[in-house]
Design a protein around this motif. Structure first.
Motif, PDB file in Angstrom:
ATOM      1  N   UNK A   1     -12.671   8.338  22.999  1.00 19.76           N
ATOM      2  CA  UNK A   1     -13.605   7.210  23.009  1.00 19.76           C
ATOM      3  C   UNK A   1     -14.997   7.684  22.596  1.00 19.76           C
ATOM      4  N   UNK A   2     -15.581   6.993  21.612  1.00 18.56           N
ATOM      5  CA  UNK A   2     -16.942   7.271  21.163  1.00 18.56           C
ATOM      6  C   UNK A   2     -17.826   6.097  21.564  1.00 18.56           C
ATOM      7  N   UNK A   3     -18.989   6.401  22.139  1.00 15.84           N
ATOM      8  CA  UNK A   3     -19.845   5.371  22.715  1.00 15.84           C
ATOM      9  C   UNK A   3     -21.213   5.367  22.029  1.00 15.84           C
ATOM     10  N   UNK A   4     -21.668   4.177  21.669  1.00 18.35           N
ATOM     11  CA  UNK A   4     -22.972   4.036  21.033  1.00 18.35           C
ATOM     12  C   UNK A   4     -22.870   4.090  19.521  1.00 18.35           C
ATOM     13  N   UNK A   5     -23.784   3.415  18.857  1.00 18.57           N
ATOM     14  CA  UNK A   5     -23.707   3.274  17.398  1.00 18.57           C
ATOM     15  C   UNK A   5     -23.729   4.617  16.674  1.00 18.57           C
ATOM     16  N   UNK A   6     -24.584   5.543  17.103  1.00 15.42           N
ATOM     17  CA  UNK A   6     -24.684   6.835  16.423  1.00 15.42           C
ATOM     18  C   UNK A   6     -23.379   7.616  16.524  1.00 15.42           C
ATOM     19  N   UNK A   7     -22.798   7.638  17.717  1.00 11.50           N
ATOM     20  CA  UNK A   7     -21.539   8.373  17.904  1.00 11.50           C
ATOM     21  C   UNK A   7     -20.397   7.693  17.157  1.00 11.50           C
ATOM     22  N   UNK A   8     -20.407   6.362  17.134  1.00  9.13           N
ATOM     23  CA  UNK A   8     -19.367   5.634  16.405  1.00  9.13           C
ATOM     24  C   UNK A   8     -19.441   5.960  14.920  1.00  9.13           C
ATOM     25  N   UNK A   9     -20.641   5.977  14.381  1.00 10.70           N
ATOM     26  CA  UNK A   9     -20.793   6.288  12.950  1.00 10.70           C
ATOM     27  C   UNK A   9     -20.274   7.691  12.648  1.00 10.70           C
ATOM     28  N   UNK A  10     -20.563   8.659  13.529  1.00  8.79           N
ATOM     29  CA  UNK A  10     -20.061  10.020  13.304  1.00  8.79           C
ATOM     30  C   UNK A  10     -18.544  10.080  13.456  1.00  8.79           C
ATOM     31  N   UNK A  11     -18.017   9.306  14.410  1.00  9.88           N
ATOM     32  CA  UNK A  11     -16.562   9.304  14.609  1.00  9.88           C
ATOM     33  C   UNK A  11     -15.838   8.780  13.382  1.00  9.88           C
ATOM     34  N   UNK A  12     -16.449   7.839  12.685  1.00 10.39           N
ATOM     35  CA  UNK A  12     -15.822   7.266  11.493  1.00 10.39           C
ATOM     36  C   UNK A  12     -15.671   8.293  10.377  1.00 10.39           C
ATOM     37  N   UNK A  13     -16.458   9.359  10.412  1.00  9.75           N
ATOM     38  CA  UNK A  13     -16.317  10.421   9.419  1.00  9.75           C
ATOM     39  C   UNK A  13     -14.962  11.125   9.539  1.00  9.75           C
ATOM     40  N   UNK A  14     -14.325  10.977  10.704  1.00 10.76           N
ATOM     41  CA  UNK A  14     -12.979  11.541  10.862  1.00 10.76           C
ATOM     42  C   UNK A  14     -11.970  10.808   9.991  1.00 10.76           C
ATOM     43  N   UNK A  15     -12.322   9.589   9.558  1.00  7.96           N
ATOM     44  CA  UNK A  15     -11.442   8.813   8.682  1.00  7.96           C
ATOM     45  C   UNK A  15     -11.721   9.080   7.214  1.00  7.96           C
ATOM     46  N   UNK A  16     -12.813   9.798   6.930  1.00 11.31           N
ATOM     47  CA  UNK A  16     -13.134  10.111   5.542  1.00 11.31           C
ATOM     48  C   UNK A  16     -14.626  10.123   5.298  1.00 11.31           C
ATOM     49  N   UNK A  17     -15.068  10.551   4.129  1.00  6.99           N
ATOM     50  CA  UNK A  17     -16.497  10.582   3.805  1.00  6.99           C
ATOM     51  C   UNK A  17     -17.083   9.177   3.791  1.00  6.99           C
ATOM     52  N   UNK A  18     -18.400   9.107   3.961  1.00  5.68           N
ATOM     53  CA  UNK A  18     -19.069   7.812   3.911  1.00  5.68           C
ATOM     54  C   UNK A  18     -19.173   7.321   2.478  1.00  5.68           C
TER      55      UNK A  18
END
Length: 236
Positions: free
Chosen positions: A80-97
């Motif tokens: 679980x990732x909490x907060x907008x900043x952590x969520x944005x970083x977690x999405x990098x696990x799905x691929x580059x921005x």
């Protein structure tokens, strides 16, 4: 939506000659409440659809901005990732921005069942997600899962308060479901989550049904879910 509202108001007006002003005011208030809830349903469906489109194109900042300040994001067994900043970083696990040549990251948002709280300030929804993935020099993948999400209305705007994508399973695109089962990825050591997975379960060929947030629409009773004993490994 406009046609629905017009129909509701027309229905209220038909027996007006036989009703007192107080009765009409009560009925109009009830109809207004129903209309507001319908608008909420529409807004939440658009919100979740926007999530899918932004996710598909690697727009991680736009995805994170759909969440409340304390919103949480949980994808499969990653934690679980909490907060907008952590969520944005977690999405990098799905691929580059951003869009990348040779990358495919399709997450379709299907079969919504949305339940808005009577006060119109919070809501829950269950969705089905179909996934198509492609990476350079790797085999493509098919995936499927269920979302159980929470939403909150802040200053009149609906946002995602909790997004939880339960991975049903992933498979190799060429081999298919009868010959391939790709295990769900666990928490990242590079970008560790704020909390461990809410529920630890085995994806396909294991069987796990996420608990339903709504009651049966006909019987009004909770929907019992009893998965095989070896599919659920724990709950946090």
């Amino acid at each position: 939506m406009k046609l629905v509202l017009a129909a509701l108001l027309a229905t209220a007006a038909l027996p007006a000659y036989a009703q007192s002003n107080a009765e009409l005011e009560v009925k109009l208030a009830q109809l207004q409440h129903r209309a507001d809830l319908l608008k909420d349903l529409d807004a939440i469906e658009n919100l979740q659809a926007a999530y899918g489109y932004y996710l598909d194109k690697g727009l991680w900042g736009e995805v994170a901005d759909l969440f409340t300040a304390t919103g949480s994001f949980e994808y499969g067994q990653r934690g679980v990732y909490i907060g907008k900043d952590h969520i944005r970083r977690a999405l990098l696990l799905l691929g580059p921005e951003g869009q990348q040549k040779g990358w495919l990251n399709e997450h379709m948002q299907l079969q919504p069942i949305i339940t808005v709280a009577p006060d119109g300030l919070t809501a829950k929804a269950r969705w089905r997600g179909m996934v198509q993935l492609a990476r350079p020099n790797q085999n493509g993948q098919w995936g499927e899962g269920t979302y159980e999400n929470d939403y909150a209305k802040e200053r009149g705007v609906w946002k995602i308060a909790k997004l939880h994508f339960y991975v049903t399973g992933f498979t190799d695109y060429d081999l298919g479901w009868t010959k391939s089962a790709i295990p769900a990825e666990g928490p990242s050591a590079l970008l560790p989550p704020d909390r461990p997975p809410t529920e630890v379960y085995r994806s396909y060929p294991g069987v796990y049904i996420p608990p339903f947030d709504y009651v049966h629409p006909v019987t009004g009773k909770p929907i019992p879910v009893t998965p095989p004993a070896d599919s659920v490994l724990g709950r946090k």
